[in-house]
Design an enzyme around this catalytic site. Structure first.
Site, PDB file in Angstrom:
ATOM      1  N   PRO A 148     -24.486  33.229 -55.373  1.00 50.64           N
ATOM      2  CA  PRO A 148     -23.029  33.099 -55.552  1.00 50.64           C
ATOM      3  C   PRO A 148     -22.440  32.178 -54.478  1.00 50.64           C
ATOM      4  CG  PRO A 148     -23.712  35.417 -55.475  1.00 50.64           C
ATOM      5  CD  PRO A 148     -24.893  34.590 -55.061  1.00 50.64           C
ATOM      6  N   GLU A 149     -21.676  31.199 -54.917  1.00 48.44           N
ATOM      7  CA  GLU A 149     -21.047  30.260 -53.983  1.00 48.44           C
ATOM      8  C   GLU A 149     -19.558  30.575 -53.868  1.00 48.44           C
ATOM      9  OE1 GLU A 149     -22.554  28.256 -52.123  1.00 48.44           O
ATOM     10  OE2 GLU A 149     -24.510  27.892 -53.034  1.00 48.44           O
ATOM     11  N   HIS A 157     -29.985  48.736 -59.630  1.00 50.98           N
ATOM     12  CA  HIS A 157     -29.579  47.698 -58.679  1.00 50.98           C
ATOM     13  C   HIS A 157     -28.118  47.822 -58.245  1.00 50.98           C
ATOM     14  CE1 HIS A 157     -33.447  45.949 -59.279  1.00 50.98           C
ATOM     15  NE2 HIS A 157     -33.222  45.741 -60.567  1.00 50.98           N
ATOM     16  N   ARG A 201     -31.586  41.802 -55.096  1.00 53.86           N
ATOM     17  CA  ARG A 201     -32.367  41.412 -53.910  1.00 53.86           C
ATOM     18  C   ARG A 201     -31.865  42.064 -52.621  1.00 53.86           C
ATOM     19  NH1 ARG A 201     -33.552  35.115 -54.099  1.00 53.86           N
ATOM     20  NH2 ARG A 201     -34.890  35.728 -52.363  1.00 53.86           N
ATOM     21  N   ARG A 207     -20.975  15.558 -34.959  1.00 56.47           N
ATOM     22  CA  ARG A 207     -22.241  16.036 -35.522  1.00 56.47           C
ATOM     23  C   ARG A 207     -23.145  14.863 -35.892  1.00 56.47           C
ATOM     24  NH1 ARG A 207     -20.327  21.356 -36.273  1.00 56.47           N
ATOM     25  NH2 ARG A 207     -18.075  21.182 -36.133  1.00 56.47           N
TER      26      ARG A 207
END
Ligand SMILES: [Zn+2]
Length: 276
Positions: free
Chosen positions: A2-3, A94, A112, A156
């Site tokens: 999921p984003e 789950h 998971r 960066r």
């Protein structure tokens, strides 16, 4: 996985119905990534406040009458999805977290179990403070201007693709969205972040916003019942210009889309259109 768009679409789906909901019971299944940090019985009788999002975390504030009493910080991990069910069936194998309320049952399904639900006294206190401390600015924060984004990139030296995935210059550009935004901004994914000019940083920020906004709109149209949290990226992926399209013609110049592994993730790009 999921984003950010899926998490935001989930938030929009559950925030309205749950605002003001009274908690009947909090139930846990198998252990998630981190422990809840509070006795589940302590939540009975509390009221849910306005659900907010920071990065991929959802924050469910809780009230004891008129007194704020911390809240639950929820992360969907690698495989989690939240549903709000009016008539909840018995929990499945789950389903590892459940908040039964008078407005329905909020349930976390997470095969998971990298997801998490943790209690925190406030967002400024532990454990929330540490979990949120490394997140970069929100993509749609009006204070994230092009000059600020550019100044952050200037510090960066890693490839811009890796910088986007790290989420420190801006949160939310996961793998699909980073690939698509870099294509849209015509920037090569291996270009060092500190070599990007202000006009190109401006275009990249606009492209990140556009890709995320489009995914949220697609998710909003396909996730009406919030049963499939992966629907947003799935719907978006089917319309992607380069992501998942190795060897297919670039929609801009027709050259074959290339794939290269960068920062352990598949990176899709057009070597003709995206300049170093
Ligand atoms: Zn091209």
């Amino acid at each position: 996985m999921p984003e950010l768009p899926e998490v935001e679409v989930t938030r929009r789906g559950i925030a309205g119905p749950l605002a003001g909901a009274k908690v009947h019971a909090l139930r846990l299944g198998k252990p998630l990534r981190w422990p809840l940090g509070r006795d589940p019985a302590a939540f009975t009788g509390q009221t849910v406040g306005e659900i907010t999002r920071r990065g991929k975390y959802l924050w469910l504030p809780l009230w004891n009458g008129a007194r704020a009493d911390g809240g639950l910080l929820v992360h969907l991990g690698m495989s989690g999805s939240l549903t709000l069910q009016q008539q909840a069936a018995a929990p499945g194998p789950h389903d590892h977290f459940e908040l039964a309320t008078d407005r329905g049952t909020l349930r976390l399904n997470d095969p998971r179990r990298f997801g998490a639900v943790v209690w925190s006294a406030s967002l400024a206190e532990q454990p929330a403070a540490t979990l949120l401390s490394r997140l970069g600015p929100e993509p749609f924060d009006p204070e994230l201007t092009a000059p600020r984004f550019h100044a952050s990139l200037r510090q960066r030296r890693s490839p811009i693709k890796a910088v986007l995935l790290a989420g420190e210059a801006v949160v939310g550009a996961g793998n699909i969205y980073a690939c698509e935004a870099l294509f849209q901004a015509a920037i090569h994914p291996a270009l060092r972040a500190d070599r990007i000019s202000l006009p190109r940083a401006d275009r990249l920020l606009a492209a990140v916003r556009q890709t995320l906004g489009r995914a949220m709109a697609l998710g909003g149209s396909t996730l009406r019942d919030f049963t499939d949290v992966h629907g947003a990226s799935g719907a978006y992926q089917s319309q992607a210009a380069v992501y998942g399209r190795e060897g297919a013609p670039c929609p801009r110049c027709g050259a074959p889309v290339r794939r290269r592994v960068m920062a352990q993730r598949s990176t899709y790009f057009c070597a003709g259109c995206q300049k170093r």
